[in-house]
Design an enzyme around this catalytic site. Sequence first.
Site, PDB file in Angstrom:
ATOM      1  N   ASP A 160       5.255  16.529  -3.518  1.00 37.47           N
ATOM      2  CA  ASP A 160       6.702  16.465  -3.306  1.00 37.47           C
ATOM      3  C   ASP A 160       7.424  17.659  -3.915  1.00 37.47           C
ATOM      4  O   ASP A 160       6.842  18.450  -4.639  1.00 37.47           O
ATOM      5  CB  ASP A 160       7.249  15.147  -3.881  1.00 37.47           C
ATOM      6  CG  ASP A 160       6.722  14.842  -5.279  1.00 37.47           C
ATOM      7  OD1 ASP A 160       6.186  15.761  -5.920  1.00 37.47           O
ATOM      8  OD2 ASP A 160       6.862  13.690  -5.723  1.00 37.47           O
ATOM      9  N   HIS A 200       6.979   3.985  -7.823  1.00 40.86           N
ATOM     10  CA  HIS A 200       6.939   4.990  -6.746  1.00 40.86           C
ATOM     11  C   HIS A 200       5.742   5.916  -6.887  1.00 40.86           C
ATOM     12  O   HIS A 200       5.228   6.133  -7.987  1.00 40.86           O
ATOM     13  CB  HIS A 200       8.264   5.758  -6.629  1.00 40.86           C
ATOM     14  CG  HIS A 200       8.547   6.789  -7.674  1.00 40.86           C
ATOM     15  ND1 HIS A 200       9.608   6.711  -8.546  1.00 40.86           N
ATOM     16  CD2 HIS A 200       7.929   7.955  -7.970  1.00 40.86           C
ATOM     17  CE1 HIS A 200       9.633   7.782  -9.323  1.00 40.86           C
ATOM     18  NE2 HIS A 200       8.618   8.545  -8.999  1.00 40.86           N
ATOM     19  N   GLU A 206      10.076   5.935  -2.782  1.00 39.86           N
ATOM     20  CA  GLU A 206      10.789   4.955  -3.589  1.00 39.86           C
ATOM     21  C   GLU A 206      10.632   3.551  -2.984  1.00 39.86           C
ATOM     22  O   GLU A 206      10.289   3.410  -1.815  1.00 39.86           O
ATOM     23  CB  GLU A 206      12.280   5.325  -3.621  1.00 39.86           C
ATOM     24  CG  GLU A 206      12.576   6.673  -4.282  1.00 39.86           C
ATOM     25  CD  GLU A 206      12.593   6.593  -5.811  1.00 39.86           C
ATOM     26  OE1 GLU A 206      11.862   5.767  -6.393  1.00 39.86           O
ATOM     27  OE2 GLU A 206      13.354   7.373  -6.417  1.00 39.86           O
TER      28      GLU A 206
END
Length: 243
Positions: free
Chosen positions: A67, A138, A143
Amino acid sequence: MKIRRAKDYADMSRKAANIISAQIILKPCARIGLATGSTPIGAYQQLIDWYRKDDLDFAEVVTYNLDEYRGLAHDDPQSYHYFMRKNLFDHVNIDLANTHVPDGSNLDAEAACAEYDAMVKAEGYMDLQLLGIGNNGHIGFNEPDEVFSKGTHCVDLTESTIQANSRLFDRPEDVPRQAYTMGVQTIMHARSILVIANGDAKAQAVYDMCFGPVTPRVPASILQLHTNCTVIADEAALALCPL
Ligand code: GLP
């Protein structure tokens, strides 16, 4: 899901680094999914140490990070691009052209995520995916939600994640509100998954991940369905687990 108890952070880090190192020795051109956050830093230090002792060679390794914050330039000290260079890439002989992190500097979320997804797919997904876990369960920046996500996508971070990650920023308002993350489906395509967790703040999330119902309200719980997932956690993070 195999759960391995570590004595403390150092033990967790060494055990995790052993698994990553074994993957690289078995397959020098391994595709490895990498994570950021405080948790993996010790494992990265151990890998650097073994590289310096000539026990590990990153020349052919290919990496894909989970990410990145949306809107941060690659050289922003808060970006995950920067984090990876500082904590691993700049200290080993990895070819930077073989390292990949979602392009947070591209504000066109759809294009940035589609491009990343296509690359991960073209690689045939990860041989080994390293994961940390957020306090709310998460993984990457997936999420809690009503459904499990699929490919790389843009997420609005929850207040709890913004709060948790604000310790790394000067001011809480500096934490970006959005991020690009590999989806849960992409993560699940990895041939093996290694989750690491330490500290009592993670105890509930670790319990929910390993023993709770499989639900998108706890994204990590889907890892119970993966056929080759190992969790390495220290005593504090395992405190609620019936082991
Ligand atoms: C961030 C990252 C996750 C990481 C989580 C936990 O939200 N996107 O990949 O697992 O934080 O971070 P830490 O290891 O600092 O507790």
